[in-house]
Design a protein around this motif. Sequence first.
Motif, PDB file in Angstrom:
ATOM      1  N   ARG A   1      -6.156   0.534  -4.415  1.00 61.12           N
ATOM      2  CA  ARG A   1      -6.075  -0.867  -4.002  1.00 61.12           C
ATOM      3  C   ARG A   1      -4.776  -1.071  -3.235  1.00 61.12           C
ATOM      4  O   ARG A   1      -3.806  -0.341  -3.416  1.00 61.12           O
ATOM      5  CB  ARG A   1      -6.097  -1.776  -5.227  1.00 61.12           C
ATOM      6  CG  ARG A   1      -7.359  -1.641  -6.037  1.00 61.12           C
ATOM      7  CD  ARG A   1      -7.314  -2.492  -7.281  1.00 61.12           C
ATOM      8  NE  ARG A   1      -8.528  -2.288  -8.074  1.00 61.12           N
ATOM      9  CZ  ARG A   1      -8.574  -2.373  -9.383  1.00 61.12           C
ATOM     10  NH1 ARG A   1      -7.487  -2.670 -10.079  1.00 61.12           N
ATOM     11  NH2 ARG A   1      -9.709  -2.171 -10.015  1.00 61.12           N
ATOM     12  N   GLU A   2      -4.760  -2.099  -2.426  1.00 65.54           N
ATOM     13  CA  GLU A   2      -3.559  -2.404  -1.635  1.00 65.54           C
ATOM     14  C   GLU A   2      -2.343  -2.581  -2.543  1.00 65.54           C
ATOM     15  O   GLU A   2      -1.250  -2.122  -2.224  1.00 65.54           O
ATOM     16  CB  GLU A   2      -3.806  -3.661  -0.792  1.00 65.54           C
ATOM     17  CG  GLU A   2      -2.793  -3.858   0.307  1.00 65.54           C
ATOM     18  CD  GLU A   2      -2.739  -2.734   1.328  1.00 65.54           C
ATOM     19  OE1 GLU A   2      -1.624  -2.484   1.828  1.00 65.54           O
ATOM     20  OE2 GLU A   2      -3.770  -2.106   1.628  1.00 65.54           O
ATOM     21  N   ARG A   3      -2.537  -3.178  -3.699  1.00 62.08           N
ATOM     22  CA  ARG A   3      -1.398  -3.429  -4.596  1.00 62.08           C
ATOM     23  C   ARG A   3      -0.846  -2.147  -5.239  1.00 62.08           C
ATOM     24  O   ARG A   3       0.212  -2.180  -5.855  1.00 62.08           O
ATOM     25  CB  ARG A   3      -1.785  -4.441  -5.670  1.00 62.08           C
ATOM     26  CG  ARG A   3      -2.767  -3.928  -6.697  1.00 62.08           C
ATOM     27  CD  ARG A   3      -2.992  -4.965  -7.792  1.00 62.08           C
ATOM     28  NE  ARG A   3      -3.806  -4.429  -8.839  1.00 62.08           N
ATOM     29  CZ  ARG A   3      -4.987  -4.893  -9.187  1.00 62.08           C
ATOM     30  NH1 ARG A   3      -5.505  -5.935  -8.549  1.00 62.08           N
ATOM     31  NH2 ARG A   3      -5.660  -4.339 -10.168  1.00 62.08           N
ATOM     32  N   ASP A   4      -1.541  -1.022  -5.096  1.00 65.79           N
ATOM     33  CA  ASP A   4      -1.042   0.257  -5.612  1.00 65.79           C
ATOM     34  C   ASP A   4       0.031   0.857  -4.711  1.00 65.79           C
ATOM     35  O   ASP A   4       0.776   1.744  -5.143  1.00 65.79           O
ATOM     36  CB  ASP A   4      -2.190   1.281  -5.726  1.00 65.79           C
ATOM     37  CG  ASP A   4      -3.275   0.864  -6.692  1.00 65.79           C
ATOM     38  OD1 ASP A   4      -2.966   0.187  -7.694  1.00 65.79           O
ATOM     39  OD2 ASP A   4      -4.441   1.226  -6.432  1.00 65.79           O
ATOM     40  N   ARG A   5       0.109   0.421  -3.478  1.00 63.19           N
ATOM     41  CA  ARG A   5       0.981   1.073  -2.507  1.00 63.19           C
ATOM     42  C   ARG A   5       2.461   1.018  -2.915  1.00 63.19           C
ATOM     43  O   ARG A   5       3.166   2.024  -2.793  1.00 63.19           O
ATOM     44  CB  ARG A   5       0.753   0.517  -1.112  1.00 63.19           C
ATOM     45  CG  ARG A   5      -0.608   0.932  -0.562  1.00 63.19           C
ATOM     46  CD  ARG A   5      -0.857   0.388   0.850  1.00 63.19           C
ATOM     47  NE  ARG A   5      -2.192   0.772   1.302  1.00 63.19           N
ATOM     48  CZ  ARG A   5      -2.467   1.873   1.977  1.00 63.19           C
ATOM     49  NH1 ARG A   5      -1.511   2.718   2.288  1.00 63.19           N
ATOM     50  NH2 ARG A   5      -3.704   2.137   2.359  1.00 63.19           N
ATOM     51  N   GLY A   6       2.938  -0.116  -3.376  1.00 65.02           N
ATOM     52  CA  GLY A   6       4.345  -0.227  -3.778  1.00 65.02           C
ATOM     53  C   GLY A   6       4.682   0.665  -4.969  1.00 65.02           C
ATOM     54  O   GLY A   6       5.632   1.467  -4.903  1.00 65.02           O
ATOM     55  N   PRO A   7       3.928   0.561  -6.067  1.00 64.74           N
ATOM     56  CA  PRO A   7       4.217   1.429  -7.208  1.00 64.74           C
ATOM     57  C   PRO A   7       4.046   2.917  -6.900  1.00 64.74           C
ATOM     58  O   PRO A   7       4.799   3.750  -7.410  1.00 64.74           O
ATOM     59  CB  PRO A   7       3.209   0.982  -8.280  1.00 64.74           C
ATOM     60  CG  PRO A   7       2.787  -0.378  -7.889  1.00 64.74           C
ATOM     61  CD  PRO A   7       2.923  -0.452  -6.396  1.00 64.74           C
ATOM     62  N   PHE A   8       3.076   3.253  -6.039  1.00 61.67           N
ATOM     63  CA  PHE A   8       2.892   4.661  -5.679  1.00 61.67           C
ATOM     64  C   PHE A   8       4.080   5.151  -4.854  1.00 61.67           C
ATOM     65  O   PHE A   8       4.558   6.273  -5.047  1.00 61.67           O
ATOM     66  CB  PHE A   8       1.572   4.851  -4.925  1.00 61.67           C
ATOM     67  CG  PHE A   8       1.203   6.287  -4.699  1.00 61.67           C
ATOM     68  CD1 PHE A   8       1.074   7.169  -5.755  1.00 61.67           C
ATOM     69  CD2 PHE A   8       0.976   6.762  -3.415  1.00 61.67           C
ATOM     70  CE1 PHE A   8       0.726   8.511  -5.552  1.00 61.67           C
ATOM     71  CE2 PHE A   8       0.621   8.090  -3.194  1.00 61.67           C
ATOM     72  CZ  PHE A   8       0.505   8.965  -4.261  1.00 61.67           C
TER      73      PHE A   8
ATOM     74  N   ASP B   1       8.832   8.999   1.572  1.00 69.61           N
ATOM     75  CA  ASP B   1       9.208   7.624   1.879  1.00 69.61           C
ATOM     76  C   ASP B   1       7.949   6.754   1.857  1.00 69.61           C
ATOM     77  O   ASP B   1       6.839   7.254   1.636  1.00 69.61           O
ATOM     78  CB  ASP B   1       9.977   7.534   3.200  1.00 69.61           C
ATOM     79  CG  ASP B   1       9.154   7.930   4.424  1.00 69.61           C
ATOM     80  OD1 ASP B   1       7.896   7.862   4.380  1.00 69.61           O
ATOM     81  OD2 ASP B   1       9.772   8.298   5.429  1.00 69.61           O
ATOM     82  N   ARG B   2       8.093   5.474   2.085  1.00 72.21           N
ATOM     83  CA  ARG B   2       6.958   4.548   1.987  1.00 72.21           C
ATOM     84  C   ARG B   2       5.843   4.918   2.963  1.00 72.21           C
ATOM     85  O   ARG B   2       4.660   4.918   2.599  1.00 72.21           O
ATOM     86  CB  ARG B   2       7.431   3.108   2.208  1.00 72.21           C
ATOM     87  CG  ARG B   2       6.320   2.056   2.213  1.00 72.21           C
ATOM     88  CD  ARG B   2       5.590   1.981   0.873  1.00 72.21           C
ATOM     89  NE  ARG B   2       4.443   1.113   0.924  1.00 72.21           N
ATOM     90  CZ  ARG B   2       4.394  -0.112   0.401  1.00 72.21           C
ATOM     91  NH1 ARG B   2       5.440  -0.608  -0.212  1.00 72.21           N
ATOM     92  NH2 ARG B   2       3.302  -0.831   0.483  1.00 72.21           N
ATOM     93  N   ALA B   3       6.195   5.251   4.200  1.00 77.57           N
ATOM     94  CA  ALA B   3       5.162   5.587   5.178  1.00 77.57           C
ATOM     95  C   ALA B   3       4.397   6.847   4.765  1.00 77.57           C
ATOM     96  O   ALA B   3       3.163   6.895   4.878  1.00 77.57           O
ATOM     97  CB  ALA B   3       5.789   5.768   6.564  1.00 77.57           C
ATOM     98  N   GLU B   4       5.101   7.852   4.257  1.00 79.39           N
ATOM     99  CA  GLU B   4       4.445   9.081   3.801  1.00 79.39           C
ATOM    100  C   GLU B   4       3.564   8.817   2.585  1.00 79.39           C
ATOM    101  O   GLU B   4       2.466   9.370   2.458  1.00 79.39           O
ATOM    102  CB  GLU B   4       5.492  10.141   3.464  1.00 79.39           C
ATOM    103  CG  GLU B   4       6.258  10.649   4.677  1.00 79.39           C
ATOM    104  CD  GLU B   4       7.501  11.435   4.309  1.00 79.39           C
ATOM    105  OE1 GLU B   4       7.808  12.401   5.031  1.00 79.39           O
ATOM    106  OE2 GLU B   4       8.174  11.090   3.309  1.00 79.39           O
TER     107      GLU B   4
ATOM    108  N   ASP C   1      -4.043   6.827   2.164  1.00 78.32           N
ATOM    109  CA  ASP C   1      -5.073   6.810   3.206  1.00 78.32           C
ATOM    110  C   ASP C   1      -5.862   8.114   3.208  1.00 78.32           C
ATOM    111  O   ASP C   1      -7.094   8.104   3.354  1.00 78.32           O
ATOM    112  CB  ASP C   1      -4.440   6.553   4.573  1.00 78.32           C
ATOM    113  CG  ASP C   1      -3.811   5.166   4.681  1.00 78.32           C
ATOM    114  OD1 ASP C   1      -4.142   4.270   3.871  1.00 78.32           O
ATOM    115  OD2 ASP C   1      -2.965   4.989   5.588  1.00 78.32           O
ATOM    116  N   ARG C   2      -5.186   9.252   3.035  1.00 79.63           N
ATOM    117  CA  ARG C   2      -5.884  10.554   2.956  1.00 79.63           C
ATOM    118  C   ARG C   2      -6.793  10.610   1.735  1.00 79.63           C
ATOM    119  O   ARG C   2      -7.912  11.132   1.802  1.00 79.63           O
ATOM    120  CB  ARG C   2      -4.881  11.710   2.911  1.00 79.63           C
ATOM    121  CG  ARG C   2      -4.287  12.079   4.247  1.00 79.63           C
ATOM    122  CD  ARG C   2      -3.528  13.393   4.202  1.00 79.63           C
ATOM    123  NE  ARG C   2      -2.546  13.493   3.134  1.00 79.63           N
ATOM    124  CZ  ARG C   2      -1.302  13.017   3.193  1.00 79.63           C
ATOM    125  NH1 ARG C   2      -0.879  12.384   4.273  1.00 79.63           N
ATOM    126  NH2 ARG C   2      -0.470  13.178   2.177  1.00 79.63           N
TER     127      ARG C   2
END
Length: 179
Positions: free
Chosen positions: A15-22, A40-43, A49-50
């Motif tokens: 989910r989109e909200r997982d991105r910060g904690p991940f 880093d955040r982009a990686e 996404d992968r």
Amino acid sequence: MTTVRTERLILRRWRERDRGPFAALNADPQVMEHFPATLDRAESDAAIDRYETGFEANGYGIWALEVAATGEFIGLAGLSPVTFTAPFTPAVEIAWRLVRTAWGHGYATEAGRACLAYGFEALGLPEIVAFTSTTNLRSQAVMRRLGMTHDPADDFDHPRLPPGHRLRRHVLYRAAPPA
């Protein structure tokens, strides 16, 4: 896509909200000790996404992992085709990575058992492998708790790490469907 539940965990799509904690998990030097570098955040976002692309391409993949009772995101677990050439490929690997606060609670083993069951029962895989650097004793312990077997003759140098890299030598564990 399939959501897998265990007694204490939910393995689900990202989910989109997982991105910060991940991203925080991947930036933690202790969590990433047995990886070539922190992300880093982009990686980290690119990894999610992968994982999602993997679900679309293969019908299975790396799930986000949360505690069922609280909904807390604690990491990842799942199955993925090995994307490099080695003596044991082609193969499907099992993977997990948890936030430090989730270590020592049996979550990796519980999620790993669910992933193995899904791979063998739902996907009909003939074998699932796991590998890590020789220094990653915690993950090797999880592999043994999952009943995976290790033959030192299968150990290998990871082809994506240069000669002399501290993490290049890897151990390989294997699991077969229950008899």
